[in-house]
Write an enzyme that holds these catalytic residues in place. Structure first.
Site, short mmCIF file in Angstrom:
data_model
loop_
_atom_site.label_atom_id
_atom_site.label_comp_id
_atom_site.label_asym_id
_atom_site.label_seq_id
_atom_site.Cartn_x
_atom_site.Cartn_y
_atom_site.Cartn_z
N CYS A 65 0.84 -1.18 0.00
CA CYS A 65 0.00 0.00 0.00
C CYS A 65 0.89 1.25 0.00
O CYS A 65 1.86 1.35 0.77
CB CYS A 65 -0.94 -0.02 1.19
SG CYS A 65 -1.99 1.46 1.32
N CYS A 68 0.22 3.08 3.79
CA CYS A 68 0.67 2.45 5.04
C CYS A 68 1.79 1.46 4.84
O CYS A 68 2.28 0.89 5.82
CB CYS A 68 -0.51 1.76 5.74
SG CYS A 68 -1.28 0.46 4.75
N CYS A 78 -5.05 1.32 -8.83
CA CYS A 78 -5.92 2.28 -9.50
C CYS A 78 -5.69 2.18 -11.01
O CYS A 78 -4.55 2.13 -11.49
CB CYS A 78 -5.63 3.69 -9.00
SG CYS A 78 -6.64 4.97 -9.79
N CYS A 81 -3.99 5.86 -12.25
CA CYS A 81 -2.59 6.21 -11.95
C CYS A 81 -1.75 5.04 -11.49
O CYS A 81 -0.56 5.23 -11.17
CB CYS A 81 -2.54 7.32 -10.89
SG CYS A 81 -3.27 6.83 -9.30
N CYS A 86 -4.55 -0.23 0.03
CA CYS A 86 -5.24 -1.30 0.75
C CYS A 86 -6.72 -0.95 0.89
O CYS A 86 -7.16 0.12 0.47
CB CYS A 86 -4.60 -1.51 2.12
SG CYS A 86 -4.71 -0.08 3.22
N HIS A 89 -7.28 2.40 2.84
CA HIS A 89 -6.91 3.67 2.22
C HIS A 89 -7.44 3.81 0.80
O HIS A 89 -7.22 4.86 0.17
CB HIS A 89 -5.38 3.81 2.19
CG HIS A 89 -4.77 3.92 3.56
ND1 HIS A 89 -4.28 2.82 4.24
CD2 HIS A 89 -4.58 5.00 4.37
CE1 HIS A 89 -3.81 3.21 5.42
NE2 HIS A 89 -3.97 4.53 5.52
N HIS A 99 -10.57 8.40 -10.15
CA HIS A 99 -9.72 7.39 -9.52
C HIS A 99 -10.55 6.40 -8.69
O HIS A 99 -10.03 5.81 -7.74
CB HIS A 99 -8.67 8.06 -8.63
CG HIS A 99 -7.66 8.87 -9.39
ND1 HIS A 99 -6.42 8.41 -9.71
CD2 HIS A 99 -7.75 10.14 -9.90
CE1 HIS A 99 -5.76 9.35 -10.38
NE2 HIS A 99 -6.56 10.42 -10.50
N CYS A 226 -14.20 -41.42 5.06
CA CYS A 226 -13.69 -42.04 6.27
C CYS A 226 -13.37 -43.52 6.04
O CYS A 226 -12.50 -44.08 6.72
CB CYS A 226 -14.69 -41.88 7.42
SG CYS A 226 -16.32 -42.61 7.10
N HIS A 552 -19.94 -44.46 10.34
CA HIS A 552 -18.63 -43.79 10.34
C HIS A 552 -17.56 -44.83 10.66
O HIS A 552 -17.73 -45.67 11.54
CB HIS A 552 -18.60 -42.67 11.37
CG HIS A 552 -17.31 -41.90 11.38
ND1 HIS A 552 -16.87 -41.17 10.30
CD2 HIS A 552 -16.35 -41.78 12.34
CE1 HIS A 552 -15.70 -40.62 10.59
NE2 HIS A 552 -15.37 -40.97 11.81
#
Length: 605
Positions: A65, A68, A78, A81, A86, A89, A99, A226, A552
């Site tokens: 990111c 951060c 994006c 750009c 993340c 953000h 954007h 099983c 089973h």
């Protein structure tokens, strides 16, 4: 349309409105320089391990990111750009006009950061398809002119053999598989000592976090599998089978090389049939499973590749329905036998136990004597077997055995015994019924070679050759063709941990029938050599709980004098009392003493 929906009382289907930010991005000519969103296939690639589409990146590049500097778990690039953000953000970055639309870096999915939702576009979906189907997408870039490409060196596989120092290390760190405690005369003392040791081990296992034995690993349930996991746990810890695969006696690479050579040597018309055997090999998959289980990893293992190969071999059982564990056991041994048997050599008889590792370990011989009741002529046949199926005494009166439940296991009454309403039987009683003379009815008359007519006769079964590992199959499922119904026999079976098969051998039964007038023929083994290997030890129990159509399977394993319950991915320590109280369906016994013939090839190293 609306009138019909109103008449039916149902609401018409309403699709969510399209994303306005995606529409604005398209109207403004987003990615218009290369033909719209369809041109984004140049920025996508196929992920090598899984084939999933993702955004193209340089080797060793880790997307993070821009705000951060975190690396995930969900990152979005994006489209305007190429800034990476993340989920926290991404809305801040989308506040700038134009954007809002981004693409998931790891999944190649369109995402609107303003709406915080995934969006769909037909052109972008076409770009993903082009990226997945383009051959050059997964190829490395071509080398630059003038640079010398490095060619990888090919190394042929060679089987590993330990040298002198390595053999010394193996000798110091190895332990014997079978520990002899006393002699046959003190069997009761040994049983008591083993029971006390097992009880102490169970207590210590329950109170402390002791590590599990090496190679004990859970198996994930892949959907009503099983039945497969229970049998595989027993086979993975069969001593002779385990030593065979862990000592590299069946190597996957060598097997594949041999299969390729056999396929290439055949004619072109049969080439398609020859390549079928290259696609799956149960022995190779079992070898891979041994390597994974005994690698030291404690996480549950998923036998998906083995299940797929078994489906390829038994296509009629290729589904996620519950199957019979005994049927899977027989089918798997047949698959290993067909793969390991060399078609170039003369096929060995199954009863000889030299055709493959499956029959070397589990193959035995049953003797059938049919005696004419009129003249006494006896016809003898020998049949190979990989297991012995035993009938429970289903005709037993439950009211006559309720009193015997209170003095089993040293006077301890278990709640599990109280739930058994169909009586109690023992393994020795089942073996006695198996070897008991049976009078064939009038509708089953057999041709007598002495009388030259069909006569009533007596049939008696006995065990001529004891396999290295004996599997007893308890017939708990009964099917009636006349009543057109099936049921499960919930009768409790008491089985010993140490078993002596000497009373049920052909030599013992013939001696009881004819006395000392019986002499071993030239093809039979001596009574002394056969009876010396009649002492067996229990090491695995496959149980079935529940009903016929909804049950089973699980396995109890005995490792280092301690019992473990293998319930798919769950491994727990249990006591001997829990094992004895289970509904045994398959019992696996191994010979206490193994003899090797030095003049012949070693069967198991």
């Amino acid at each position: 349309m609306s009138s019909n929906s109103a008449a039916d009382g149902t609401r018409p289907l309403r699709l969510p409105p399209p994303c306005s930010h995606l529409a604005a991005y398209r109207s403004c000519g987003g990615a218009a320089g290369g033909g719209g969103l369809r041109s984004l296939h140049r920025c996508l690639r196929r992920r090598p391990p899984l084939g999933r589409p993702e955004v193209h990146r340089e080797p060793g590049e880790v997307p993070r990111c821009a705000s951060c500097r975190r690396g995930g778990p969900r990152l979005y690039a994006c489209l305007a750009c190429a800034a990476v953000s993340c989920l926290h953000h991404a809305p801040d970055h989308a506040s700038a006009p134009g954007h809002e639309i981004a693409v998931d870096v790891d999944r190649a999915e369109l995402f609107c950061a303003a709406c915080l939702d995934q969006v769909y576009d037909h052109d972008f979906d076409a770009a993903v398809v082009i990226a997945l189907t383009m051959p050059a997408a997964s190829r490395p870039p071509p080398p630059q002119p003038g640079s010398r490409a490095k060619r990888p060196r090919r190394v042929e596989y060679r089987p590993w053999a330990p040298d002198a120092p390595e053999r010394a290390v193996i000798g110091r760190r190895s332990s014997s598989l079978i520990v002899r405690e006393g002699n046959a005369s003190s069997s009761s003392t040994i049983t008591t000592a083993n029971s006390t040791a097992a009880a102490a081990a169970a207590t210590s296992c329950a109170t402390s976090s002791a590590p599990l034995p090496w190679g004990l690993r859970g198996l994930n349930n892949l959907g009503n599998t099983c039945f497969m996991n229970s049998v595989l746990q027993a086979l993975l810890h069969t001593p002779l089978l385990r030593n065979y695969f862990l000592s590299d006696r069946h190597n996957r690479m060598v097997c594949q090389q041999k299969s390729r050579k056999k396929a290439y040597s055949k004619e072109r018309s049969n080439a398609r049939d020859a390549t079928v055997g290259l696609q799956f090999c149960l022995a190779c998959d079992l070898d891979a499973m041994y390597s994974a289980v005994f690698s030291g990893d404690r996480k549950p293992y998923s036998p998906a590749k083995f299940l797929y190969s078994w489906w390829r071999y038994a296509s009629n059982l290729a589904n996620y329905q519950q199957h019979d564990a005994h049927e899977f056991f027989i089918c798997m041994l047949d698959g290993i036998h067909e793969k390991e048997q060399d078609p170039g050599k003369r096929p060995s008889h199954v009863s000889s136990g030299e055709c493959c590792i499956a029959h070397r370990v589990f193959s035995g011989t049953l003797r059938s004597d049919v005696t004419c009741t009129m003249c006494g002529f006896t016809s003898t046949t020998y049949d190979p077997c990989v297991d012995i199926s035993l009938d429970l005494d289903s005709k037993q009166d439950p009211t006559k055995v309720t009193g015997s439940k209170l003095h089993m296991n040293g006077g301890e009454a278990n709640s599990m015994f109280a739930s058994q309403t169909c009586g109690t039987s023992t393994l020795m009683e089942c073996l006695e019924r198996f070897t008991r003379p049976e009078k064939l009815g009038a509708d089953q008359k057999l041709f007598c070679q002495h009388c030259q007519v069909r006569q009533e006769s007596l049939k008696q079964m006995s065990i001529r050759k004891i396999p290295l590992v004996t599997c007893f199959h308890i017939k708990r499922f009964e099917h009636s063709s006349m009543r057109k119904m099936s049921r499960k026999v919930d009768q409790y079976l008491h089985f010993p941990f140490s078993l002596d098969l000497a009373p049920y051998l052909s030599s013992s039964i013939l001696r009881a029938r004819y006395g000392n007038r019986v002499f071993a023929s030239s093809g039979d083994d001596s009574d002394t050599s056969i009876e010396s290997i009649s002492n067996l030890e229990l090491f695995a129990v496959v149980t079935h709980s529940g009903k016929l159509d909804a049950g089973h399977y699980l396995t109890y394993l005995r490792l280092n004098s301690q019992w473990y319950r293998c319930d798919d991915a769950w491994i727990t320590c249990v006591s001997e009392r829990v094992v004895r109280a289970s509904q045994a369906y398959m019992l696996f016994y191994v010979q206490k003493i193994l003899y090797y013939k030095a003049s012949e090839n070693v069967v198991v190293s």
